[in-house]
Structures are given as structure tokens and as C-alpha cells.
Design a protein around this motif. Structure first.
Motif, PDB file in Angstrom:
ATOM      1  N   SER A  55       0.816  -1.224   0.000  1.00 50.91           N
ATOM      2  CA  SER A  55       0.000   0.000   0.000  1.00 50.91           C
ATOM      3  C   SER A  55       0.843   1.265   0.000  1.00 50.91           C
ATOM      4  CB  SER A  55      -0.939   0.004   1.213  1.00 50.91           C
ATOM      5  OG  SER A  55      -0.200  -0.073   2.423  1.00 50.91           O
ATOM      6  N   ALA A  59       0.351   4.249  -2.872  1.00 52.44           N
ATOM      7  CA  ALA A  59      -0.016   5.612  -2.480  1.00 52.44           C
ATOM      8  C   ALA A  59       1.066   6.614  -2.867  1.00 52.44           C
ATOM      9  CB  ALA A  59      -0.271   5.665  -0.973  1.00 52.44           C
ATOM     10  N   GLU A  62       1.067   6.941  -6.954  1.00 54.38           N
ATOM     11  CA  GLU A  62      -0.126   7.428  -7.638  1.00 54.38           C
ATOM     12  C   GLU A  62      -0.834   8.583  -6.953  1.00 54.38           C
ATOM     13  OE1 GLU A  62      -2.620   4.034  -8.101  1.00 54.38           O
ATOM     14  OE2 GLU A  62      -1.236   2.985  -9.457  1.00 54.38           O
ATOM     15  N   LYS A  63      -0.513   8.854  -5.692  1.00 57.19           N
ATOM     16  CA  LYS A  63      -1.282   9.861  -4.944  1.00 57.19           C
ATOM     17  C   LYS A  63      -0.442  11.022  -4.415  1.00 57.19           C
ATOM     18  CE  LYS A  63      -5.100   7.257  -4.904  1.00 57.19           C
ATOM     19  NZ  LYS A  63      -6.411   7.655  -5.487  1.00 57.19           N
ATOM     20  N   GLN A 237      -5.103  13.062  -0.421  1.00 56.91           N
ATOM     21  CA  GLN A 237      -5.459  11.915  -1.247  1.00 56.91           C
ATOM     22  C   GLN A 237      -4.705  10.669  -0.790  1.00 56.91           C
ATOM     23  OE1 GLN A 237      -4.534  13.319  -5.169  1.00 56.91           O
ATOM     24  NE2 GLN A 237      -6.384  14.548  -5.350  1.00 56.91           N
ATOM     25  N   GLY A 238      -3.438  10.853  -0.454  1.00 57.57           N
ATOM     26  CA  GLY A 238      -2.657   9.733   0.067  1.00 57.57           C
ATOM     27  C   GLY A 238      -3.170   9.268   1.413  1.00 57.57           C
ATOM     28  N   SER A 240      -6.207   9.465   2.511  1.00 55.91           N
ATOM     29  CA  SER A 240      -7.443   8.722   2.273  1.00 55.91           C
ATOM     30  C   SER A 240      -7.135   7.307   1.787  1.00 55.91           C
ATOM     31  CB  SER A 240      -8.296   9.459   1.239  1.00 55.91           C
ATOM     32  OG  SER A 240      -9.457   8.732   0.929  1.00 55.91           O
ATOM     33  N   SER A 241      -6.099   7.184   0.966  1.00 59.96           N
ATOM     34  CA  SER A 241      -5.736   5.883   0.405  1.00 59.96           C
ATOM     35  C   SER A 241      -5.197   4.929   1.477  1.00 59.96           C
ATOM     36  CB  SER A 241      -4.702   6.075  -0.701  1.00 59.96           C
ATOM     37  OG  SER A 241      -4.249   4.843  -1.203  1.00 59.96           O
ATOM     38  N   VAL A 242      -4.410   5.464   2.420  1.00 60.85           N
ATOM     39  CA  VAL A 242      -3.764   4.587   3.411  1.00 60.85           C
ATOM     40  C   VAL A 242      -4.503   4.548   4.741  1.00 60.85           C
ATOM     41  CG1 VAL A 242      -1.510   5.007   2.372  1.00 60.85           C
ATOM     42  CG2 VAL A 242      -2.230   6.399   4.326  1.00 60.85           C
ATOM     43  N   ASP A 389     -13.695  -2.812  -0.704  1.00 59.03           N
ATOM     44  CA  ASP A 389     -14.383  -1.557  -0.389  1.00 59.03           C
ATOM     45  C   ASP A 389     -15.629  -1.811   0.455  1.00 59.03           C
ATOM     46  OD1 ASP A 389     -12.571   0.072  -1.530  1.00 59.03           O
ATOM     47  OD2 ASP A 389     -13.835   0.826  -3.150  1.00 59.03           O
TER      48      ASP A 389
END
Length: 609
Positions: A55, A59, A62-63, A237-238, A240-242, A389
Motif C-alpha cells: 500500500s 499511495a 499514484e497519490k 489523497q494519500g 485517504s488511500s492509506v 471496499d
């Protein structure tokens, strides 16, 4: 007069009996053997799984770029908001079950059941998914072709180029063996199994330490430039991703009945595990983005690839060992947390009471076996990456509900808070709920800054309105700080993340909610305490009282420990008359139907008040 189905639902769904009767179905309670450090290690092991090695790379590339370092910090702080609410509740209700107990105590058994169903999804599907991942990491470690463990594969939905995101039948026997071994260890006893997991976590942390030290020698400062290639927005954004890398701290709360000193050990375990996990994530992300440009990160195996490229193959082997241990630790905590939720639901009658029975080692053997069987069957037959998700939505829903519960119980005491105040608190919570979801939708549909500014403005007004409302309940032990800001912000963040999930997650979630509600209507409503075979079948259920009030009668507290050091030590249930007013002391800390009961006692780490 015959009671109609609707009358029965209204009578039972929002109140429960005293837990004297509930504990009678368990055949014994669990032994208090876990310290704050052991709980923290259990939490770290559950959170910092093998996903850490994947992960972070995704992140970063891409983020966020190198800004993922800040992204992990932001996500850790955000998750701490929910963790503080869990810590407050768990000190008041030091019993197995975690969020199920908390919400049942505040909003009644139907709401508690619905939250428990979300936790079931969190643990069961996550356990199966991690077990599937174990075979891949195990194969990579020993240079084995993963296909030798696979008997049959057919995907209804194909995944991406890495295989992620698929859904179908995938019969793989190594995953089942892995689950079976962990389940057997758990049956040995809480102290013994926790010791095994703690040793594994310590080894895992030592390996991570070596990875960080080895990687730090290869860091090039130029790789940190630019630090924020995606701008400041990339940090969030990162984050939120992690954020989901922190899921698992709630397992510590579900182990409350086995904490030696709940008032001290549970906050240490919950908040301490989050702090340790954040430190690990920050260190690992700093090493990865310092060793290689974020543009060149291999998202399939970022750490192994970067060490091999640097001529440090031995470090890549450590990464593989760490991934195997990460799967082990994560599944260990997941099975342990799931079984404790089954115990409490069995005690309450929402599931068969057999699940609450204890072995001679004081472990819930049927709950552990069921947790292992369900995870093993799913891991044996299914590829469930597509449901990740869906798992996240269920987990975030549970976190959000606990934040709502803390906010509600601080301002609403049943029978004491004026109706107009209750309506205002309910309105404020509803507004926070809507605002949180809207921010998630804003993120998905890329609306202008004006929408965010309007949302923040309304949120500030809602927070200001709480200043005119007295807090009628204050925990005598650990209390969530900065009320009402912490639970309100926790709600907002969880709802933001729910709103930002892909739409198919909503379809699965709605279907599961319908199934869950149907099970309650057809089974739980008719078998909870006071129903079925209970000798109290015809008795009217009493409002819910403190779960911990049964401690003395059912020997919840270790008799060798001084009662003054334990949350939940009580000589029985009494009905004091005072309710906390702003700036005053209190004799009440109760829970009932939709708020705190005026007839409950305060439980603190100093004993009863």
C-alpha cells in the motif's frame, strides 16, 4: 393481552435486560491476563500487516509522492479521533464485544446488532483475504510456484494486472491450513496465544527496524524533490488511500474483558498501538521514497524491488519474511477480535448461546472455532478482492457509530435531558452526518472550493451550538478530550471516506443491511434475554444498565487484583439520583435505550462512586 410483532420490536429493540442474565448463558467469563503492552502489541500486529509492503508504494506513486510521509501522519491523527472514542467506551464497558457493547448500551440491541454485523464483515472477509495473501507471500519467500497450492480457479469478475479486484472461485488449500493452525493456537488460552502473537509481532518489528536501517543507508536526498509533486491535495489523497492501513485498533477494545486493568490498559493498548503503527508507516514510507524516485516505484513489490535494485538481496529476503509474519499477525488479531464479538452476541441471545460458552482454559472455544471455520471456508473457495471496499464501508460505519454514541451519551441522559435538548442534539448529529457524506461526494465529483467552504461553515455553526448545551454525563475514567470536537470530527472523517468509496460497495452494503435486519427480526428479536428458554420469560425487560455492573456477581474481575484498580469493580447495581450538570460532580454513568440511564453507577479506575 397479546403483544403484536411491532409492539415487541418497540419494546425490545431499544432496550436490553441487565447483563446478570446475559452472563449466565456463558458458562464462565474470560480470565484477565493482558497488560497494556500486550494489548498494544496485539493492535500493532493486527494493523501493520503484509499490506504495508504494497500500500505504501501504491499511495506514493499514484497519490502523494514523498508526501505520503505526511499522508500517513494525517491518516493516523484522523484515525486517533475514533480511537479516543473507543478508549472512553471500553473503559466504561470492560467486556468482550467492543463496538457492539458500546452501541447496545447507548441505542439499544437492534442498533448494536447492526453494528456487530458490520464488524462481522470487517473481520471475516478481512481474515479470508489475508489468508489468501499468505500463500502468495509464503511462495515468494521459498521460491515456490504459488499454483501448486491451487486446486481450481474461476473468476466471475477479473482483477487488474496484479490480480487485485477480482471475484470468483479459487480453491486453495494452504490458506485453510494457515487458518487452522492459528485457530488451534487461539484455543490454547488467551495468555498463551497472546504470547505467541506478541513474540511474532516483536520479531516483525525488529525486521522492519532492520529494513529501515538498511534502507536509510541508500537514501538519496534528490529523490525527495519535489516533496509534493501532486500538490498539497496529494497529502490528503494519500491519507485517504492509506487510512485503511490503520483498521484493526478496534480489536483491542473487543479484548476488554481480558485486560488486567481496563481503566489503564485499554487506553494504552488502543492509542499506543495507533502511535506505534504510525511511526512504522512513516519510517517505511520515508525509506521507500528516499531510495527511489516515486515515479520508478514498482507497485507490485515496491520494497523487494528497490532492495534488489540496490544490490541488497538479503534485505529483500527480510521483506518476504516480514510479509509472512505480517499475514500471521493480522489474521491472529482478526480471529481473536471476531470470536470475542461472537461471545457477546451469544450472551445477549442474538446468536445461539453456545457461542458464549467457555472452555476449562477460559476461552470461548465455540466462538473461536466458528471464526476459524468461516474464515477458512471463505479462504478455501473464494477470491474476494472485489469486496475490499465493502469491508471498508462496514468498518467505517462501525467507527462512525461509536463516535455518534460518545457524542450522544455526553449530552443526553434518558429521563433527565429535556426533550427540546434531545431534539437539538439529534439535529446536530444529523447535520454532521450529512456534511460528512457530502464531503465524500465532493471528492468523487470534483466540485469547487465553494462547496467545501460552505460545508466547513455549517460545521463550525453546529460545533458552536454545542457550547450552549450542558454535558449531562462525564466518564469518571478515561474521557474523550475536546468534546464535542473529537467525536464530531471523527464522524466527519469516517463519513467522508464512506462517501468517497466506489458505488458497488454501496450495493453490497445495502444488501447486507437488509440481510442483517431480517436475521434480527426472524431470530434475534425472539431469543434475546427474557425470551425463549429463560426462566424469566414472562418478565418485563429492564432498561439497560452498565455492562460492568455484573463484575462482582459473575467474577468478571480477577479476584487476586485490588478492586480499586479496576474499571467495573462493583458490589451490585444501585440507583443513585444525581445526573451530571455542567461543572458538577456525578453519581451516574449509565446507558439505556436512547441515552444514559438515570439509574446506573459510575465505574472508574478508582472503583465505584
Amino acid at each position: 393481552m397479546h403483544e403484536t410483532y411491532l409492539q415487541k420490536f418497540r419494546r425490545k429493540a431499544f432496550s436490553v435486560n441487565t447483563f446478570d442474565k446475559v452472563m449466565d448463558t456463558s458458562g464462565g467469563t474470560m480470565k484477565r491476563t493482558l497488560t497494556g503492552l500486550q494489548l498494544a502489541l496485539l493492535g500493532v500486529g493486527t494493523m501493520v500487516g503484509a499490506g504495508l509492503f504494497v500500500s505504501t508504494g501504491v499511495a506514493a506513486k499514484e497519490k502523494s509522492g514523498p508526501g505520503i510521509i505526511l499522508g500517513y501522519i494525517v491518516a493516523g491523527v484522523a484515525c486517533t479521533l475514533s480511537a479516543l472514542c473507543y478508549a472512553e467506551y471500553s473503559c466504561d464497558y470492560p467486556m468482550a464485544g467492543g463496538a457492539f457493547n458500546f452501541i447496545t448500551a447507548t441505542f439499544g440491541e437492534f442498533a448494536g446488532w447492526m453494528v456487530a454485523c458490520q464488524l462481522f464483515i470487517e473481520w471475516t472477509l478481512a481474515n479470508a483475504a489475508v489468508a489468501k495473501g499468505f500463500s502468495g507471500y509464503f511462495s515468494a519467500l521459498f521460491g515456490i510456484n504459488e499454483k501448486i497450492f491451487q486446486v481450481y480457479e474461476y473468476n466471475f469478475v477479473d482483477g487488474d494486472e496484479t490480480g487485485a479486484g477480482g471475484f470468483g472461485i479459487e480453491i486453495e488449500w494452504l490458506s485453510v491450513v494457515f487458518i487452522a493452525v492459528l485457530t488451534t493456537v487461539l484455543l490454547l488460552g488467551t495468555r498463551e496465544s497472546a504470547m505467541v502473537q506478541n513474540i511474532s509481532v516483536v520479531i516483525y518489528i525488529v525486521l522492519i527496524f532492520f529494513i529501515v536501517i538498511a534502507g536509510a543507508t541508500q537514501i538519496k536526498n534528490d529523490n525527495y524533490k519535489p516533496f509534493l509533486p501532486f500538490g498539497a491535495a496529494g497529502i490528503f489523497q494519500g491519507a485517504s488511500s492509506v487510512f485503511f492501513s490503520y483498521i484493526g485498533f478496534d480489536m483491542v477494545a473487543s479484548m476488554a474483558e481480558e485486560a488486567i486493568n481496563p481503566g489503564r490498559d485499554l487506553p494504552i493498548g488502543i492509542v499506543g498501538s495507533l502511535g506505534a503503527a504510525t511511526a512504522i508507516y512513516v519510517a517505511m514510507s520515508a525509506v521507500l521514497t528516499g531510495m527511489v524516485s516515486y515515479k520508478d516505484i514498482n507497485i507490485s513489490a515496491p520494497f523487494s524491488d528497490v532492495f534488489n535494485t540496490s544490490g541488497m538481496g538479503w534485505a529483500a529476503t527480510i521483506v518476504a519474511v516480514g510479509a509472512v509474519l505480517g499475514c500471521t499477525n493480522s489474521n491472529f488479531g482478526g480471529l481473536m477480535g471476531q470470536s470475542r464479538i461472537f461471545v457477546t452476541m451469544g450472551r445477549a441471545g442474538l446468536l445461539p448461546p453456545t457461542l458464549a460458552r467457555m472452555s476449562s482454559r477460559q476461552v470461548p472455544y465455540w466462538s473461536i472455532i466458528m471464526s476459524g471455520v468461516i474464515a477458512g471456508v471463505l479462504a478455501l473457495f473464494l477470491n474476494i478482492d472485489l469486496l475490499t471496499d465493502f469491508v471498508s464501508m462496514g468498518t467505517l460505519f462501525a467507527y462512525m457509530t461509536v463516535c455518534i454514541g460518545v457524542l450522544w451519551r455526553r449530552y443526553v441522559v434518558a429521563g433527565e435531558t429535556p426533550p427540546e435538548t434531545q431534539r437539538l442534539v439529534a439535529l446536530n448529529i444529523f447535520l454532521i452526518f450529512v456534511l460528512g457524506l457530502l464531503t465524500g461526494f465532493y471528492y468523487n465529483y470534483d466540485v469547487g472550493m465553494a462547496a467545501y467552504a460552505t460545508t466547513i461553515g455549517i460545521f463550525v455553526i453546529v460545533m458552536a451550538s454545542f457550547l450552549f448545551l450542558p454535558q449531562r454525563f462525564k466518564p469518571s475514567g478515561f474521557a474523550t478530550p475536546l468534546m464535542p470536537l473529537v467525536p464530531a470530527c471523527g464522524m466527519m472523517i469516517n463519513l467522508f471516506l464512506i462517501g468517497s468509496l466506489v458505488k458497488y460497495a454501496y450495493y453490497f452494503w445495502i444488501a447486507w443491511v437488509i440481510v442483517s435486519a431480517s436475521i434480527y427480526m426472524l431470530y434475534g428479536l425472539h431469543h434475546t434475554q427474557g425470551e425463549g428458554k429463560s426462566s424469566h420469560e414472562d418478565a418485563e425487560p429492564e432498561p439497560f444498565v452498565e455492562l460492568a455492573a455484573v463484575a462482582a456477581k459473575r467474577s468478571l474481575i480477577d479476584p487476586e487484583l485490588p478492586r480499586s484498580s479496576l474499571v467495573g469493580a462493583s458490589s451490585g447495581y444501585e440507583r443513585p439520583s444525581k445526573v451530571l450538570q455542567r461543572g458538577q460532580g456525578s453519581e451516574v454513568a449509565g446507558g439505556s435505550g436512547l441515552g444514559n440511564a438515570p439509574g446506573s453507577r459510575v465505574f472508574s479506575n478508582r472503583g465505584t462512586v
